[in-house]
Write a protein that holds these residues in place. Structure first.
Motif, PDB file in Angstrom:
ATOM      1  N   THR A 117     -48.002  50.448 127.899  1.00 38.16           N
ATOM      2  CA  THR A 117     -48.075  51.813 127.386  1.00 38.16           C
ATOM      3  C   THR A 117     -49.474  52.039 126.840  1.00 38.16           C
ATOM      4  N   ILE A 118     -50.124  53.081 127.324  1.00 33.28           N
ATOM      5  CA  ILE A 118     -51.448  53.442 126.820  1.00 33.28           C
ATOM      6  C   ILE A 118     -51.340  54.778 126.100  1.00 33.28           C
ATOM      7  N   ALA A 119     -51.894  54.829 124.893  1.00 26.38           N
ATOM      8  CA  ALA A 119     -51.974  56.090 124.162  1.00 26.38           C
ATOM      9  C   ALA A 119     -53.254  56.800 124.596  1.00 26.38           C
ATOM     10  N   LEU A 120     -53.166  58.106 124.764  1.00 29.31           N
ATOM     11  CA  LEU A 120     -54.346  58.908 125.119  1.00 29.31           C
ATOM     12  C   LEU A 120     -54.592  59.891 123.987  1.00 29.31           C
ATOM     13  N   ILE A 121     -55.767  59.766 123.373  1.00 28.90           N
ATOM     14  CA  ILE A 121     -56.088  60.637 122.242  1.00 28.90           C
ATOM     15  C   ILE A 121     -57.384  61.391 122.531  1.00 28.90           C
ATOM     16  N   GLY A 122     -57.653  62.397 121.716  1.00 32.51           N
ATOM     17  CA  GLY A 122     -58.878  63.184 121.873  1.00 32.51           C
ATOM     18  C   GLY A 122     -58.655  64.557 121.283  1.00 32.51           C
ATOM     19  N   PRO A 123     -59.729  65.290 120.983  1.00 37.97           N
ATOM     20  CA  PRO A 123     -59.581  66.579 120.311  1.00 37.97           C
ATOM     21  C   PRO A 123     -58.915  67.634 121.197  1.00 37.97           C
ATOM     22  N   ASN A 124     -58.499  68.734 120.595  1.00 37.06           N
ATOM     23  CA  ASN A 124     -57.920  69.852 121.346  1.00 37.06           C
ATOM     24  C   ASN A 124     -58.877  70.278 122.446  1.00 37.06           C
ATOM     25  N   GLY A 125     -58.313  70.498 123.616  1.00 39.33           N
ATOM     26  CA  GLY A 125     -59.127  70.981 124.727  1.00 39.33           C
ATOM     27  C   GLY A 125     -59.893  69.894 125.457  1.00 39.33           C
ATOM     28  N   ALA A 126     -59.703  68.621 125.077  1.00 41.88           N
ATOM     29  CA  ALA A 126     -60.448  67.524 125.719  1.00 41.88           C
ATOM     30  C   ALA A 126     -60.056  67.333 127.186  1.00 41.88           C
ATOM     31  N   GLY A 127     -58.846  67.782 127.540  1.00 44.76           N
ATOM     32  CA  GLY A 127     -58.390  67.628 128.924  1.00 44.76           C
ATOM     33  C   GLY A 127     -57.220  66.671 129.077  1.00 44.76           C
ATOM     34  N   LYS A 128     -56.626  66.245 127.973  1.00 52.07           N
ATOM     35  CA  LYS A 128     -55.560  65.235 128.007  1.00 52.07           C
ATOM     36  C   LYS A 128     -54.344  65.699 128.818  1.00 52.07           C
ATOM     37  N   HIS A 138     -51.725  63.238 118.853  1.00 47.23           N
ATOM     38  CA  HIS A 138     -52.784  63.518 117.879  1.00 47.23           C
ATOM     39  C   HIS A 138     -52.572  62.705 116.613  1.00 47.23           C
ATOM     40  N   ASP A 139     -51.401  62.087 116.516  1.00 48.24           N
ATOM     41  CA  ASP A 139     -51.070  61.354 115.298  1.00 48.24           C
ATOM     42  C   ASP A 139     -51.196  59.854 115.554  1.00 48.24           C
ATOM     43  N   TYR A 140     -52.292  59.276 115.074  1.00 49.84           N
ATOM     44  CA  TYR A 140     -52.575  57.862 115.394  1.00 49.84           C
ATOM     45  C   TYR A 140     -51.532  56.908 114.831  1.00 49.84           C
ATOM     46  N   THR A 141     -50.837  57.350 113.785  1.00 51.45           N
ATOM     47  CA  THR A 141     -49.838  56.441 113.196  1.00 51.45           C
ATOM     48  C   THR A 141     -48.686  56.184 114.169  1.00 51.45           C
ATOM     49  N   GLU A 142     -48.537  57.061 115.159  1.00 48.85           N
ATOM     50  CA  GLU A 142     -47.473  56.852 116.156  1.00 48.85           C
ATOM     51  C   GLU A 142     -47.835  55.733 117.129  1.00 48.85           C
ATOM     52  N   ILE A 143     -49.121  55.492 117.283  1.00 48.81           N
ATOM     53  CA  ILE A 143     -49.578  54.650 118.398  1.00 48.81           C
ATOM     54  C   ILE A 143     -49.001  53.234 118.374  1.00 48.81           C
ATOM     55  N   PRO A 144     -49.092  52.507 117.239  1.00 52.31           N
ATOM     56  CA  PRO A 144     -48.615  51.117 117.289  1.00 52.31           C
ATOM     57  C   PRO A 144     -47.116  50.966 117.540  1.00 52.31           C
ATOM     58  N   PHE A 145     -46.333  52.025 117.348  1.00 51.50           N
ATOM     59  CA  PHE A 145     -44.904  51.946 117.673  1.00 51.50           C
ATOM     60  C   PHE A 145     -44.698  51.795 119.184  1.00 51.50           C
ATOM     61  N   LEU A 146     -45.611  52.396 119.945  1.00 52.73           N
ATOM     62  CA  LEU A 146     -45.357  52.516 121.383  1.00 52.73           C
ATOM     63  C   LEU A 146     -46.394  51.821 122.266  1.00 52.73           C
ATOM     64  N   ALA A 147     -47.655  51.841 121.839  1.00 51.55           N
ATOM     65  CA  ALA A 147     -48.722  51.461 122.769  1.00 51.55           C
ATOM     66  C   ALA A 147     -49.522  50.267 122.287  1.00 51.55           C
ATOM     67  N   GLU A 148     -49.993  49.477 123.231  1.00 46.78           N
ATOM     68  CA  GLU A 148     -50.872  48.336 122.913  1.00 46.78           C
ATOM     69  C   GLU A 148     -52.329  48.745 123.079  1.00 46.78           C
ATOM     70  N   LYS A 149     -52.543  49.738 123.935  1.00 48.80           N
ATOM     71  CA  LYS A 149     -53.916  50.159 124.233  1.00 48.80           C
ATOM     72  C   LYS A 149     -54.084  51.649 123.965  1.00 48.80           C
ATOM     73  N   THR A 150     -55.324  52.041 123.709  1.00 48.22           N
ATOM     74  CA  THR A 150     -55.633  53.451 123.488  1.00 48.22           C
ATOM     75  C   THR A 150     -56.830  53.852 124.338  1.00 48.22           C
ATOM     76  N   ALA A 151     -56.721  55.015 124.970  1.00 44.17           N
ATOM     77  CA  ALA A 151     -57.858  55.603 125.682  1.00 44.17           C
ATOM     78  C   ALA A 151     -58.284  56.850 124.924  1.00 44.17           C
TER      79      ALA A 151
END
Ligand SMILES: Nc1ncnc2c1ncn2[C@@H]1O[C@H](COP(=O)(O)OP(=O)(O)OP(=O)(O)O)[C@@H](O)[C@H]1O
Ligand SMILES: [Mg+2]
Length: 239
Positions: A32-43, A194-207
């Motif tokens: 599972t990869i988390a994808l983060i970035g500001p509004n409008g980044a293209g996610k 957008h909420d980084y605290t969610e990431i470790p519950f689900l993902a090992e990697k972040t883009a």
């Protein structure tokens, strides 16, 4: 590890401008990869393109070594499920939402019913299966739409801010449940948040996406450092 999804030189632009341009992106089987970035980044546009729901302007997407194209698009799409911030349920019963999705994918009636009930139970909404979807609370609706996605037994799951509109206790209980289920099923998932605290519950990697480019991709520790939970206000797309 074997990549289940590989995108190469993937780009989408409209007449005015480029929305994203990604040279290489891959999702390994079971990761599972988390994808983060500001509004409008293209996610969202990138996620919908990988889910074969938006056509790229150029580039290729391979699923399990097979390049997506007009001849196999429908077949490949059936290996995927997408969950959005709004649950997008049909105006029918909770159970009907799942069985309809399964029947569209050609599941026999009995199989559809059994599978629908099983996944509603797993996501804790089995007891309200006969309720009309429009009467559900936000948390119940999101559990239903996750149950619907899993009932399809996808090989690839795309989650676009699925907890964005939920209160914290609801979000946390759903995150706990979902994290366990993803691991049990060894699911391959792209998860926008957008909420980084969610990431470790689900993902090992972040883009990290910024202005349509993947600026960084690595383990959560590589992207966020050791004091992960203390760094909520930090902007990882800033240099
Ligand atoms: N169908 C479309 N046609 C033209 N432009 C679009 C389309 N969809 C999105 N865009 C534009 O592309 C850019 C990226 O949008 P996108 O929704 O992918 O961003 P995002 O990273 O998901 O943002 P958010 O965090 O706000 O959800 C935005 O500037 C948006 O206006
Ligand atoms: Mg978005």
């Amino acid at each position: 590890m074997k990549p289940l999804l590989v995108a190469r030189n993937l780009r989408r632009a409209d007449s005015a401008r480029e929305i994203f341009s990604v040279d290489y992106f891959s999702l390994n089987q079971g990761e599972t990869i988390a994808l983060i970035g500001p509004n409008g980044a293209g996610k969202t546009t990138f996620l919908l393109t990988l889910a074969l729901l938006h056509q790229p302007t150029s580039g290729s997407i391979e699923i399990d070594g097979v390049t997506a194209g007009p001849n196999n698009l429908l077949h490949l799409r059936r290996r995927m499920a997408v969950v959005f911030q709004e649950s997008l349920l049909l105006d029918m019963s909770v159970l009907g939402n799942l069985t309809t999705a399964l029947r569209i994918r050609q599941a026999p009636r009995k199989t559809a019913l059994a599978r629908a009930q099983k996944w509603l139970d797993i996501f804790g909404v089995g007891h309200i299966s006969s309720q009309q979807a429009r009467l559900l609370s936000g948390g119940e609706a999101q559990r239903t739409s996750l149950a619907r996605a899993f009932a399809l037994e996808p090989d690839l799951l795309f989650l676009d801010e699925p907890f964005g509109s939920l209160d914290y206790p609801t979000r946390n209980s759903l995150l706990n449940d979902l994290g366990k289920i993803l691991k049990q099923l060894n699911m391959t998932t792209l998860f926008v948040t957008h909420d980084y605290t969610e990431i470790p519950f689900l993902a090992e990697k972040t883009a990290v996406m910024y202005e349509g480019r993947i600026k960084k991709c690595g383990s959560n520790q590589e992207i966020f450092g050791h004091d992960f939970f203390q760094r909520n206000l930090w902007s990882p797309w800033a240099d």
